[in-house]
Write a protein that holds these residues in place. Structure first.
Motif, mmCIF file in Angstrom:
data_model
loop_
_atom_site.group_PDB
_atom_site.id
_atom_site.type_symbol
_atom_site.label_atom_id
_atom_site.label_comp_id
_atom_site.label_asym_id
_atom_site.label_seq_id
_atom_site.Cartn_x
_atom_site.Cartn_y
_atom_site.Cartn_z
ATOM 1 N N TYR A 69 -3.321 -6.530 2.333
ATOM 2 C CA TYR A 69 -3.621 -6.835 3.928
ATOM 3 C C TYR A 69 -4.740 -6.334 4.208
ATOM 4 C CZ TYR A 69 1.338 -8.849 4.364
ATOM 5 O OH TYR A 69 2.455 -9.766 4.511
ATOM 6 N N THR A 70 -5.536 -6.869 5.205
ATOM 7 C CA THR A 70 -6.682 -6.212 5.758
ATOM 8 C C THR A 70 -6.879 -6.397 7.310
ATOM 9 O OG1 THR A 70 -7.918 -8.157 5.008
ATOM 10 C CG2 THR A 70 -8.215 -6.267 3.659
ATOM 11 N N ASN A 124 -4.374 -11.046 2.727
ATOM 12 C CA ASN A 124 -5.718 -11.232 1.947
ATOM 13 C C ASN A 124 -5.666 -11.068 0.511
ATOM 14 O OD1 ASN A 124 -8.451 -11.441 1.553
ATOM 15 N ND2 ASN A 124 -9.167 -9.755 2.670
ATOM 16 N N THR A 125 -6.456 -11.707 -0.004
ATOM 17 C CA THR A 125 -6.352 -11.723 -1.521
ATOM 18 C C THR A 125 -7.716 -11.363 -2.214
ATOM 19 O OG1 THR A 125 -4.824 -13.604 -2.011
ATOM 20 C CG2 THR A 125 -6.142 -13.135 -4.071
ATOM 21 N N HIS A 126 -7.720 -10.376 -2.979
ATOM 22 C CA HIS A 126 -8.976 -9.566 -3.662
ATOM 23 C C HIS A 126 -9.563 -10.560 -4.441
ATOM 24 C CE1 HIS A 126 -11.706 -7.046 -5.476
ATOM 25 N NE2 HIS A 126 -11.445 -6.012 -4.803
ATOM 26 N N ASN A 168 -15.716 -6.410 -0.395
ATOM 27 C CA ASN A 168 -15.240 -6.312 -1.854
ATOM 28 C C ASN A 168 -15.462 -4.893 -2.501
ATOM 29 O OD1 ASN A 168 -14.581 -8.937 -1.293
ATOM 30 N ND2 ASN A 168 -16.131 -9.643 -2.312
ATOM 31 N N LYS A 194 -3.796 -8.818 8.490
ATOM 32 C CA LYS A 194 -3.212 -10.065 7.953
ATOM 33 C C LYS A 194 -3.425 -10.292 6.226
ATOM 34 C CE LYS A 194 -3.290 -11.393 12.284
ATOM 35 N NZ LYS A 194 -2.113 -11.573 13.030
ATOM 36 N N LYS A 237 -2.777 -9.469 -4.041
ATOM 37 C CA LYS A 237 -2.529 -9.578 -2.614
ATOM 38 C C LYS A 237 -2.548 -8.126 -1.832
ATOM 39 C CE LYS A 237 1.050 -10.876 0.807
ATOM 40 N NZ LYS A 237 2.709 -11.120 1.038
ATOM 41 N N ASN A 253 -3.726 0.087 3.438
ATOM 42 C CA ASN A 253 -4.390 -1.192 3.823
ATOM 43 C C ASN A 253 -5.597 -0.973 4.598
ATOM 44 O OD1 ASN A 253 -1.310 -2.514 5.592
ATOM 45 N ND2 ASN A 253 -1.832 -2.531 3.309
ATOM 46 N N VAL A 302 -9.336 -7.711 10.032
ATOM 47 C CA VAL A 302 -10.964 -8.196 9.960
ATOM 48 C C VAL A 302 -11.180 -8.553 11.101
ATOM 49 C CG1 VAL A 302 -12.613 -9.569 8.483
ATOM 50 C CG2 VAL A 302 -10.833 -8.268 7.341
#
Length: 377
Positions: A47-48, A37-39, A180, A35, A45, A208, A50
């Motif tokens: 995708y991770t 995801n923003t670091h 992170n 999906k 941007k 990803n 989770v």
């Protein structure tokens, strides 16, 4: 006589499901856990994949206090508890051993303050002690952290220990969580993709990251009509701290070693590492060509789960074992057009086909490589 380790049990918790059955069904339907995801540090941007923490806590609440354990500890305990109940393996038996593979363990403890969990549990040695204490394992768990081949290395090591006859069952668990810290590392390497990853594709932009917890139990005894591990090899070419060898020497040697260990092996498909980075996919394709397997169907599971780091070798083995059981070739999600300069038979559609065995490959930082061959029992 060639001694083989038999697969007694497999399971998986991921964003696609909390069981092996749920995961394989979702995968066959083409679902992905990735999906947007923003670091949080770089506002970039990616995708991770989770796992919903609320679902983890809801499931774990019947086993213990949710605020006394980290996310990875809870996932691992859920998985091991279910496995012990379904297999009747006794963790207090000296002939039972736990091997855990991870790259970062409880690294998320270094990012947020938690008054109820001692900060020392960020150490891998402390992480494995939590699992030992919870289940009262007779033996000290062995923890393997060897970059992205950790999971495959754990399977190889388990196989070697079973051959000593010191153990009847080796429980291999792999897990890593998205943090992170990990995202920052791959960001610094310019390896994170802002798009969904596309292994082996001409338009691939990078990796990803995903998370999961998964297990495979090996035994020296043929307790049922299960698959078997017939060969395994790990090598290191020490090419570079983060970049793979352009010649693919280490992975080529690992594959050749496996074939030499079991010359009669049927390799009907290859579950590749397939990270969707430029150099990994090129190196893997070259190694496959070097070993005359370029016509063999291949796939990567990174488009479904992302790169699950220390769990990847186990996750991709257990999914492939289910593909072997169901006689299915799995499409490589995200792939449309070949983007490596070597021949590669990348699977694009779900296909029913007679399958007797497969090869699993993996590579990681520091020039480490691994290969495994599984066969029908």
């Amino acid at each position: 006589m060639h001694q083989e380790s038999h697969v007694l049990y497999t399971d998986l918790i991921s964003p696609l499901g909390f069981s092996m059955e749920e995961n394989f069904k979702a995968l066959c339907q083409g679902a992905s856990g990735l999906k947007p995801n923003t670091h949080p540090l770089f506002k970039r941007k990616t995708y991770t994949s989770v796992i919903d923490a609320t679902l983890v806590d809801d499931s774990f609440s019947v086993l213990g206090a949710v605020d006394q354990y980290t996310k990875l500890e809870k996932l691992s305990i859920l998985l091991i508890d279910k496995m012990l109940k379904e297999t009747n393996i006794d963790p207090r038996n000296p002939k039972t051993l736990l091997i855990y593979s991870t790259t970062k363990g409880n690294i998320d403890l270094a990012e947020t303050k938690n008054d109820k969990i001692p900060s020392k549990r960020v150490l891998l040695s402390e992480f494995k002690n939590v699992l030992k204490a919870f289940f009262e394992f007779a033996n000290d768990p062995i923890l393997i952290s060897n970059a992205c081949i950790s999971g495959s290395q754990a399977i190889i090591y388990a196989d070697s220990l079973l051959k000593t006859k010191l153990y009847d069952h080796v429980i291999i668990v792999g897990g890593d969580v998205v943090s992170n810290f990990t995202l920052s590392g791959f960001y610094a390497l310019n390896a994170l993709s802002e798009e969904l990853c596309k292994p082996f594709d001409v338009n691939r932009k990078g990796i990803n990251i995903g998370e999961c917890c998964t297990t495979i139990v090996l035994t020296s005894k043929k307790e049922s009509n299960t698959a078997k591990l017939v060969a395994g090899s790990s090598t290191v070419d020490a090419h570079h701290i983060v970049a793979p060898s352009r010649e693919g020497r280490g992975l080529t040697n690992a594959i050749q070693n496996c074939i030499q260990q079991y010359p009669d092996a049927a390799i009907d498909f290859i579950s590749t590492h397939g990270t969707a980075t430029k150099y990994n996919d090129e190196m893997e394709a070259l190694s496959i060509n070097n070993t005359n397997l370029e016509k063999t169907p291949i796939y990567s599971l990174k488009g479904y789960y992302g790169h699950t780091l220390g769990a990847a070798g186990i996750l991709e083995s257990v999914i492939s074992l289910n593909a072997l059981k169901e006689q299915l070739l799995i499409p490589s999600l995200g792939y449309t057009t070949l983007g490596v300069p070597y021949e590669a038979n990348v699977i694009t559609t779900l296909e029913k086909k007679p399958i007797s065995g497969f090869l699993k490959t993996a590579s990681g930082f520091g020039g480490v490589n691994a290969a495994l061959i599984f066969q029908q029992a």
